[in-house]
Design a protein around this motif. Structure first.
Motif, PDB file in Angstrom:
ATOM      1  N   LYS A  65     -62.415 -34.570  -8.245  1.00 10.60           N
ATOM      2  CA  LYS A  65     -61.862 -33.450  -7.491  1.00 10.60           C
ATOM      3  C   LYS A  65     -62.228 -32.141  -8.179  1.00 10.60           C
ATOM      4  O   LYS A  65     -62.044 -31.977  -9.379  1.00 10.60           O
ATOM      5  N   LYS A  66     -62.765 -31.197  -7.371  1.00 15.81           N
ATOM      6  CA  LYS A  66     -63.200 -29.919  -7.937  1.00 15.81           C
ATOM      7  C   LYS A  66     -62.460 -28.771  -7.277  1.00 15.81           C
ATOM      8  O   LYS A  66     -61.889 -28.906  -6.202  1.00 15.81           O
ATOM      9  N   ALA A  67     -62.481 -27.632  -7.944  1.00 20.20           N
ATOM     10  CA  ALA A  67     -61.822 -26.430  -7.431  1.00 20.20           C
ATOM     11  C   ALA A  67     -62.632 -25.214  -7.852  1.00 20.20           C
ATOM     12  O   ALA A  67     -63.512 -25.298  -8.725  1.00 20.20           O
ATOM     13  N   LYS A  68     -62.322 -24.071  -7.231  1.00 22.38           N
ATOM     14  CA  LYS A  68     -63.019 -22.824  -7.553  1.00 22.38           C
ATOM     15  C   LYS A  68     -62.270 -22.067  -8.639  1.00 22.38           C
ATOM     16  O   LYS A  68     -61.040 -22.023  -8.644  1.00 22.38           O
ATOM     17  N   LEU A  75     -67.623 -23.693  -9.312  1.00 17.09           N
ATOM     18  CA  LEU A  75     -66.938 -24.966  -9.057  1.00 17.09           C
ATOM     19  C   LEU A  75     -66.815 -25.736 -10.352  1.00 17.09           C
ATOM     20  O   LEU A  75     -67.769 -25.816 -11.137  1.00 17.09           O
ATOM     21  N   HIS A 128     -61.013 -30.031 -11.360  1.00 15.88           N
ATOM     22  CA  HIS A 128     -59.730 -29.402 -11.041  1.00 15.88           C
ATOM     23  C   HIS A 128     -58.848 -29.219 -12.274  1.00 15.88           C
ATOM     24  O   HIS A 128     -58.171 -28.194 -12.420  1.00 15.88           O
ATOM     25  N   VAL A 162     -59.994 -26.174 -14.069  1.00 19.75           N
ATOM     26  CA  VAL A 162     -59.646 -24.960 -13.331  1.00 19.75           C
ATOM     27  C   VAL A 162     -58.160 -24.652 -13.469  1.00 19.75           C
ATOM     28  O   VAL A 162     -57.765 -23.496 -13.667  1.00 19.75           O
ATOM     29  N   GLN A 163     -57.330 -25.677 -13.378  1.00 16.34           N
ATOM     30  CA  GLN A 163     -55.890 -25.456 -13.500  1.00 16.34           C
ATOM     31  C   GLN A 163     -55.524 -24.924 -14.879  1.00 16.34           C
ATOM     32  O   GLN A 163     -54.740 -23.978 -15.007  1.00 16.34           O
ATOM     33  N   ARG A 209     -56.734 -21.343 -15.104  1.00 17.79           N
ATOM     34  CA  ARG A 209     -55.926 -20.418 -14.283  1.00 17.79           C
ATOM     35  C   ARG A 209     -54.581 -20.106 -14.956  1.00 17.79           C
ATOM     36  O   ARG A 209     -54.123 -18.956 -14.954  1.00 17.79           O
ATOM     37  N   HIS A 221     -50.053 -19.858  -5.697  1.00 14.72           N
ATOM     38  CA  HIS A 221     -50.988 -20.981  -5.863  1.00 14.72           C
ATOM     39  C   HIS A 221     -50.242 -22.161  -6.455  1.00 14.72           C
ATOM     40  O   HIS A 221     -49.380 -21.995  -7.328  1.00 14.72           O
ATOM     41  N   ASP A 238     -51.220 -24.397  -8.516  1.00 12.27           N
ATOM     42  CA  ASP A 238     -51.455 -24.573  -9.953  1.00 12.27           C
ATOM     43  C   ASP A 238     -50.471 -23.769 -10.799  1.00 12.27           C
ATOM     44  O   ASP A 238     -50.212 -24.115 -11.954  1.00 12.27           O
TER      45      ASP A 238
END
Length: 413
Positions: free
Chosen positions: A117-120, A129, A132, A135-136, A139, A158, A160
């Motif tokens: 699973k990926k996120a921006k 990308l 996840h 990214v979390q 962030r 969000h 996260d």
């Protein structure tokens, strides 16, 4: 009225009256022209003084040595719940702040794993990308580093960030309150119409807004140096400076930047410093004892920590690096806690233990001035910002005053 007076009044013809009126108009035009020229001269003089003042206040950033730490994002996947994932990220942010890390790199120790699973993620230079969990972590680190009064501007609701409201605050030096009188502050550029020959309006967390010397894009974050103030002005004055200047100028810690690397090799290849990292240190229980470590001089130091399976697994999953032993990647491969009592040391614990062990041994080439709070106040000849106005006035001015970490608005799903 006598006959003689009537005679004299009749002697003025219409041409004479018009002539006298024209003379009066000409005199008024000359007076107005002189006033305009005087205003233009005063304006030019003020502008010249402002330029000289801005040059004086916009010091160039002196070089200083930096500390970067690299942490695998996969450690969040080992946490049992969303609350524990957030708390784990908060512990890493606290450690980075306590030991004054300038950069935190979140790397993917599983590299480009298929089907993950990926996120921006936006690091300020563009979106990318990534896994996840990376990214979390990135962030939450960004959120905690950001001053509280700016969070609403840069961090929309969000999932996260759902539990960030209960995390321990960093209480970093640049997290200033409305009554703190430090000359540097972080701010957000407001979407306020800019008048001719005037700069943008910035919210820096004070009860008054700040007019800066440049026209900036609304919505961006900037570092502002406040100038000596006139108490009669509705807005304060300031100049936009490099985010590195407060640390370079005063020695005060000014937060960290966050970067995401999609593999172990990209931690090195995407280094933001032109000459790369002078010294790289890997941490492992298989490394040499930190007790015998002597640190050479450095400009940019990198300390890397492994995940659940250590740096060996991160190296094995990287398709670019051709080494078998992770110790070959680093200048020093250290065991920062010899004779540990537990079989394993968690990554968030390893950061605190390692940086505490390394701190007295570090040897930066460019040493920062020791911040003693002496530059915390404005000069005696200048007026401090008016902080005695009511909080209600501040909120009504632009509607940008932040509430203290109100996270109750987040969705539950």
């Amino acid at each position: 009225m006598s006959a003689s007076q009537l005679g004299t009044s009749k002697k003025r013809t219409w041409s004479e009256v018009n002539r006298s009126r024209k003379e009066e108009k000409r005199k008024w035009r000359e007076i107005n022209l002189e006033k305009k020229l005087e205003k233009q001269k005063q304006k030019a003089k003020t502008k010249e003084n402002q330029l000289l003042e801005n040059k004086e206040h916009s010091k160039s950033v002196k070089p200083f040595s930096t500390l970067s730490i690299a942490v695998p994002g996969s450690i969040l996947e080992n946490a049992q719940s969303a609350e524990l994932r957030a708390y784990l990220a908060g512990q890493i942010a606290r450690a980075a702040c306590i030991f004054q890390a300038d950069e935190v790199i979140v790397f993917d120790d599983y590299a480009e794993e298929a089907g993950v699973k990926k996120a921006k993620f936006d690091d300020g230079k563009g979106e990318q990308l990534a896994r996840h969990s990376c990214v979390q972590l990135g962030r939450i680190l960004q959120y905690l580093e950001c001053p509280q009064y700016l969070r609403k501007s840069f961090f929309p609701i969000h999932k996260d960030l759902q539990y960030c409201g209960v995390l321990n605050p960093l209480n970093a030096p640049h997290h200033l309150g409305p009554k703190d009188g430090f000359i540097y502050r972080e701010g957000v550029v407001l979407n306020t119409p800019v008048k001719a020959e005037k700069g943008s309006v910035v919210n820096v967390g004070l009860l008054k807004l700040v007019r800066v010397d440049k026209v900036l894009v609304p919505g961006i974050r900037c570092t502002v140096k406040l100038l000596p103030q006139d108490s009669n002005n509705k807005k304060l004055k300031g100049v936009v400076v490099s985010p590195l200047l407060p640390r370079s100028d005063t020695g005060i810690y000014w937060g960290y930047s966050v970067r995401i690397a999609n593999s172990l090799s990209k931690v090195f290849s995407q280094c933001p410093y032109k000459e790369g990292y002078d010294i790289s240190i890997g941490t492992s229980d298989k490394g040499a004892s930190v007790d015998n470590f002597e640190c050479p001089k450095y400009k940019h130091l990198l300390v890397m920590f492994g995940g659940l399976q250590g740096l060996e697994a991160a190296l094995e999953n990287d398709n670019v690096l051709d080494a078998d032993d992770p110790s070959l990647l680093f200048d020093y491969y250290l065991n920062t806690l010899p004779q540990q009592g537990s079989k394993t040391i968690r990554t968030e614990e390893a950061i605190l233990v390692s940086l505490a062990a390394l701190r007295p041994k570090l040897n930066p080439e460019y040493k920062l001035p020791i911040f003693d709070g002496s530059s915390e106040e404005f000069s005696e000849n200048s007026n401090k910002p008016d902080v005695e106005n009511t909080r209600k006035e501040s909120i009504s001015a632009e509607g940008t005053q932040d509430k203290a970490d109100d996270m109750s608005r987040f969705d539950s799903d």
